[in-house]
Scaffold this motif. Structure first.
Motif, mmCIF file in Angstrom:
data_model
loop_
_atom_site.group_PDB
_atom_site.id
_atom_site.type_symbol
_atom_site.label_atom_id
_atom_site.label_comp_id
_atom_site.label_asym_id
_atom_site.label_seq_id
_atom_site.Cartn_x
_atom_site.Cartn_y
_atom_site.Cartn_z
ATOM 1 N N LYS A 113 -2.018 11.592 4.587
ATOM 2 C CA LYS A 113 -3.032 12.671 5.038
ATOM 3 C C LYS A 113 -3.346 14.188 4.283
ATOM 4 C CE LYS A 113 -3.920 13.781 9.452
ATOM 5 N NZ LYS A 113 -4.392 13.615 10.856
ATOM 6 N N ASN A 114 -2.132 14.765 4.402
ATOM 7 C CA ASN A 114 -1.819 16.586 4.171
ATOM 8 C C ASN A 114 -1.466 16.210 2.715
ATOM 9 O OD1 ASN A 114 -2.740 17.183 6.639
ATOM 10 N ND2 ASN A 114 -0.429 16.686 7.255
ATOM 11 N N LYS A 115 -1.118 15.078 1.870
ATOM 12 C CA LYS A 115 -0.742 14.788 0.433
ATOM 13 C C LYS A 115 -1.558 14.867 -0.561
ATOM 14 C CE LYS A 115 3.919 12.925 1.568
ATOM 15 N NZ LYS A 115 4.973 11.739 1.266
ATOM 16 N N LYS A 116 -3.027 14.200 0.089
ATOM 17 C CA LYS A 116 -3.890 13.852 -0.446
ATOM 18 C C LYS A 116 -4.600 13.089 0.098
ATOM 19 C CE LYS A 116 -3.230 13.546 -5.006
ATOM 20 N NZ LYS A 116 -3.470 14.488 -5.493
ATOM 21 N N MET A 117 -6.582 14.112 -0.534
ATOM 22 C CA MET A 117 -7.497 14.154 0.377
ATOM 23 C C MET A 117 -7.809 11.935 0.110
ATOM 24 S SD MET A 117 -10.056 14.488 2.187
ATOM 25 C CE MET A 117 -9.870 15.958 1.526
ATOM 26 N N ILE A 118 -7.110 10.833 1.847
ATOM 27 C CA ILE A 118 -7.313 10.110 1.289
ATOM 28 C C ILE A 118 -8.916 9.541 2.278
ATOM 29 C CG2 ILE A 118 -6.367 8.248 3.228
ATOM 30 C CD1 ILE A 118 -4.788 9.666 0.622
ATOM 31 N N TYR A 174 1.295 -1.579 -0.012
ATOM 32 C CA TYR A 174 0.069 0.209 0.289
ATOM 33 C C TYR A 174 0.540 1.258 0.129
ATOM 34 C CZ TYR A 174 -4.493 -2.175 1.012
ATOM 35 O OH TYR A 174 -5.796 -3.140 0.556
ATOM 36 N N GLU A 175 1.326 1.197 0.945
ATOM 37 C CA GLU A 175 2.777 2.638 0.993
ATOM 38 C C GLU A 175 3.749 2.822 -0.579
ATOM 39 O OE1 GLU A 175 5.734 3.925 3.951
ATOM 40 O OE2 GLU A 175 6.345 1.933 3.678
ATOM 41 N N LYS A 176 4.398 1.791 -0.459
ATOM 42 C CA LYS A 176 5.016 1.491 -2.608
ATOM 43 C C LYS A 176 3.868 2.276 -3.821
ATOM 44 C CE LYS A 176 8.523 -1.683 -1.500
ATOM 45 N NZ LYS A 176 8.581 -2.945 -1.751
ATOM 46 N N ALA A 177 2.290 1.638 -3.493
ATOM 47 C CA ALA A 177 1.708 2.457 -4.145
ATOM 48 C C ALA A 177 0.921 4.137 -4.210
ATOM 49 C CB ALA A 177 -0.066 1.188 -4.851
ATOM 50 N N LEU A 178 1.105 4.021 -2.778
ATOM 51 C CA LEU A 178 0.598 5.282 -2.912
ATOM 52 C C LEU A 178 1.359 6.366 -2.594
ATOM 53 C CD1 LEU A 178 -1.160 4.707 0.385
ATOM 54 C CD2 LEU A 178 -2.529 6.064 -1.568
ATOM 55 N N ASP A 179 2.862 6.261 -2.456
ATOM 56 C CA ASP A 179 3.599 7.342 -3.312
ATOM 57 C C ASP A 179 4.191 7.574 -4.704
ATOM 58 O OD1 ASP A 179 5.168 6.925 -0.491
ATOM 59 O OD2 ASP A 179 6.717 5.596 -1.106
ATOM 60 N N VAL A 180 3.741 6.945 -4.934
ATOM 61 C CA VAL A 180 3.365 6.682 -6.325
ATOM 62 C C VAL A 180 1.819 8.043 -6.910
ATOM 63 C CG1 VAL A 180 2.796 6.043 -9.123
ATOM 64 C CG2 VAL A 180 4.901 4.872 -7.811
ATOM 65 N N LEU A 181 0.967 7.433 -6.383
ATOM 66 C CA LEU A 181 -0.515 8.096 -6.684
ATOM 67 C C LEU A 181 -0.389 9.048 -6.344
ATOM 68 C CD1 LEU A 181 -3.009 4.991 -6.092
ATOM 69 C CD2 LEU A 181 -1.991 5.937 -8.515
ATOM 70 N N GLU A 200 -1.248 14.440 -9.401
ATOM 71 C CA GLU A 200 -2.049 15.756 -10.274
ATOM 72 C C GLU A 200 -3.563 16.438 -9.984
ATOM 73 O OE1 GLU A 200 0.117 18.974 -12.178
ATOM 74 O OE2 GLU A 200 1.924 18.643 -10.670
ATOM 75 N N GLU A 201 -3.762 15.381 -11.163
ATOM 76 C CA GLU A 201 -5.050 15.262 -11.858
ATOM 77 C C GLU A 201 -6.354 15.064 -10.579
ATOM 78 O OE1 GLU A 201 -2.561 15.080 -15.158
ATOM 79 O OE2 GLU A 201 -2.543 13.789 -13.209
ATOM 80 N N ALA A 202 -5.734 14.225 -9.433
ATOM 81 C CA ALA A 202 -6.381 13.487 -8.536
ATOM 82 C C ALA A 202 -7.547 14.200 -6.832
ATOM 83 C CB ALA A 202 -5.916 12.228 -8.108
ATOM 84 N N ASP A 203 -8.012 14.488 -7.606
ATOM 85 C CA ASP A 203 -8.796 15.294 -5.975
ATOM 86 C C ASP A 203 -8.441 14.105 -4.259
ATOM 87 O OD1 ASP A 203 -9.071 17.527 -7.141
ATOM 88 O OD2 ASP A 203 -11.329 16.620 -7.664
ATOM 89 N N GLY A 204 -8.728 12.770 -4.341
ATOM 90 C CA GLY A 204 -8.490 12.262 -3.762
ATOM 91 C C GLY A 204 -8.270 10.620 -3.585
ATOM 92 N N ILE A 205 -7.958 9.617 -2.754
ATOM 93 C CA ILE A 205 -8.131 8.618 -3.869
ATOM 94 C C ILE A 205 -8.637 7.674 -2.457
ATOM 95 C CG2 ILE A 205 -6.086 6.533 -3.510
ATOM 96 C CD1 ILE A 205 -3.868 8.491 -4.084
#
Length: 668
Positions: free
Chosen positions: A387-392, A348-355, A359-364
């Motif tokens: 949580k401070n990088k992208k809306m989780i 999960y960590e490796k995938a989230l580092d990429v995702l 920039e086009e994503a508002d949230g994951i």
């Protein structure tokens, strides 16, 4: 008003040492804040002390008026009446409640209640209620006209990690109501968003104006109860049957920029989003789904695709290549991103580092289903890092197996959604942008008893000539020639030229012309016209007949435009698919007058059958500008003439070059 939330001293009148009494719970809750002086007033300590900021009254209903008199003598300006036994008990209780309100007014006391739970403020650490728990601190204010729902909401929120700034139980609203507290919350720095449970609106116009102001900076989410229609009543027009008060309320909220929800589950889920910082003016719409299970992610993807406003981000080749480097070969690297069932927290960590770099994503949406090797708690703790990088948006699905993960999410300042539908439905609901609210001037004055809608049986139809004139004054014109005598047919048809023609009987006794053979279509000549005239008059001989409307047949797509005066919000403007099937289809949308042309154009796009009007199979779209002009002019008419209760323009025949009104009714 501030002393309701920040009192330095509180007198509990009706305090008790009995653990089962409300008076005991009030004293206990208040005493948890050592900075507040709490005075117990009861049969043993009868004297109300001086210098009290807030009085909380929990005694028998019949004692409340005298106690308020005593509070007035002590210069206490704020009181909460917890006691029940007022208008909820019937006419006698209503009379007592009116007396309580009058005494409060005479003594310059701001009165909350009666029959309420109280107030909670987490910033000042005030629990002036008999709720068993104080909520977690947060930035959401909860305003409720139901104490029971309020306590359920607070209890639920604690278990789900949702915090509140303030909780206000409004009770019977003998004096202070939702409007007063919305004014306070509008400028409250501790409140970023507002949740409201409503059973009634005190002043529709003021409510709309205030909510429209608030939603410029703070989301407002409303759960309205009492929206079902019990039984069907005889109605005097199509519009009358298509605009129940529930629809007027939804239209008013939409126009003011508020979000309405229809269930407690959705209410709760929207609260979760607000606690994460999601805003209506900056919605989360473009999503990535990250999952360790194929099935749940397919369901989530379908929910996003079928939503009104959400979409899945198309991952570019660079992102996919980065995912390939860190994920096993069998992982799916589209969107959803499926890191397969044996994923540990590091995957999960490796995938989230990429995702998180997309920039086009508002949230994951991070989905987790429990497998034998799944590191539920570790994965939950990991999400705090992002949580401070992208809306989780976590969706940890399951029961006891994922409980540790849910607890970890709450401890890290996140929340959990039980199912993908919970998060997509809530996100979709928060994306409605506020609409500009026009100033109605005198048209939206405070309601008086005379402004209430009369029962349908008291309504009567305006005569046709008066209808034609009053509509014409606002540039709304009915197609056709109004005739009172059959001898006038010849000249009228000659003026129109070649047919076909339509002939319609005008009578206050005939609502649905087709049902009573009061309309004849595709008339080709004078002989057919005379025959139709005679037949209609014969069939409807007992009706009060004003005359007949003769028209050249109009082609186009049928729409209905109407107005009904709502008892709470005033004139509501309706648009939808029309004709004889209008009531069966009920594909309509509404706004509250006045409306701008931009708002009129926007509301028309909301009906389900909009593609019919936009043009199908080579047909050109209808002229929306002309339809919008009618809607705007109708809203102006409604505000200028409060004596008019309902207006039907049905059908309006719409083409790419025209909008022709072929039938109209005005009800007084």
């Amino acid at each position: 008003m501030d002393k309701f939330f920040n009192p330095k001293s509180v007198a509990v009148i009706g305090a008790s040492s009995d653990h089962k009494k409300v008076g005991f719970a009030l004293v206990k809750n208040l005493s948890e804040n050592k900075k507040i002086k709490v005075f117990s007033v009861n049969l043993e300590n009868k004297e109300i002390p001086d210098d009290v900021d807030l009085a909380i009254i929990a005694v028998k209903a019949e004692l409340v008026p005298q106690i308020l008199e005593d509070c007035g003598k002590k210069q206490i300006t704020n009181a909460i009446v917890i006691s029940s036994g007022f208008k909820e008990m019937g006419p006698v209780g209503k009379e007592l409640e009116d007396k309580v309100a009058a005494v409060a007014k005479q003594n310059n006391i701001n009165l909350l209640g009666p029959n309420c739970l109280g107030i909670i403020d987490t910033k000042s650490d005030l629990n002036a209620s008999f709720s068993p728990h104080k909520p977690l601190p947060g930035k959401i204010a909860l305003l409720s006209q139901s104490g029971a729902l309020g306590t359920a909401m607070l209890d639920w929120a604690t278990g789900e990690g949702v915090g509140f700034s303030k909780f206000i139980s409004l009770g019977n609203e003998a004096q202070l109501n939702e409007i007063d507290f919305l004014k306070y919350l509008k400028d409250d720095d501790d409140t970023d968003s507002i949740l409201i449970y409503l059973e009634k609106v005190s002043d529709g116009g003021e409510f709309m104006r205030l909510v429209s102001e608030i939603t410029k900076s703070k989301p407002v989410v409303i759960l309205k109860a009492g929206v079902s229609e019990h039984g069907s009543k005889a109605v005097m027009s199509h519009t009358g049957s298509l605009v129940p008060s529930s629809m007027a309320f939804s239209g008013a909220c939409k126009q003011a920029g508020a979000v309405t929800v229809s269930s407690l589950r959705e209410f709760f889920n929207v609260a979760k989003l607000l606690s994460l910082g999601v805003k209506t003016n900056k919605p989360v719409q473009n999503l990535i789904i990250l999952t360790n299970g194929g099935g749940p992610s397919v369901v989530a993807a379908d929910l996003v695709d079928n939503s009104k406003s959400l979409s899945l981000v198309e991952l570019n080749e660079n992102t996919k290549e980065e995912l390939k480097k860190v994920l096993p070969p069998m992982a799916a690297i589209g969107n959803p991103v499926d890191i397969i069932g044996d994923a540990l927290s590091d995957r999960y960590e490796k995938a989230l580092d990429v995702l998180c770099e997309v920039e086009e994503a508002d949230g994951i949406i991070v989905m987790l289903t429990p497998q034998m090797m799944t590191e539920v708690e570790a994965t939950a703790k990991l999400l705090m890092k992002y949580k401070n990088k992208k809306m989780i948006l976590p969706v940890f699905m399951g029961g006891p197996s994922v409980q540790a993960g849910r607890v970890a999410l709450i401890e890290s300042g996140l929340v959990n959604f039980a199912f993908a539908k919970d998060v997509t439905e809530a996100l979709d609901g928060l994306t409605s942008p506020p609409a500009p609210l026009l100033d109605a001037g005198e048209g939206r004055k405070k309601k008086t008893i005379s402004d209430s809608i009369p029962t349908e049986s008291l309504l009567h139809q305006m005569p046709f000539n008066d209808t034609s004139k009053i509509l014409g004054d606002f540039n709304i014109f009915i197609n056709g020639k109004f005739l009172k005598n059959k001898d006038e047919l010849y000249n009228s048809l000659n003026e129109y030229g070649e047919g076909p023609y339509a002939i319609k009987m005008i009578s206050p006794d005939i609502i649905h012309k087709t049902d009573l053979a009061a309309v004849a279509l595709n008339i080709k000549n004078i002989e057919e016209a005379k025959k139709a005239w005679d037949q209609m008059h014969s069939i409807n001989s007992k009706a009060n007949i004003e005359g007949v409307l003769v028209q050249k047949m109009s082609a186009g797509r049928e729409v209905i435009i109407g107005m009904k005066r709502d008892a709470t919000f005033g004139p509501t403007i309706l648009f939808g698919l029309g004709g004889i099937l209008a009531e069966a289809i009920k594909d309509t949308t509404i706004r509250i007058a006045p409306i701008s042309k931009d708002e009129a154009l926007k509301m028309m796009q909301e009906i389900k059958g909009i593609k019919i009007l936009q043009g199908m199979r080579g047909e050109p779209p209808v002229n929306f500008d002309l339809l919008a002009d009618i809607l705007v002019n109708l809203s102006r008419l409604a505000l200028a003439h409060p004596e008019i209760k309902e207006i039907d323009l049905n059908p309006v025949m719409a083409t790419d070059t025209s909008a022709t009104i072929v039938d109209a009714r005005v009800m007084m």
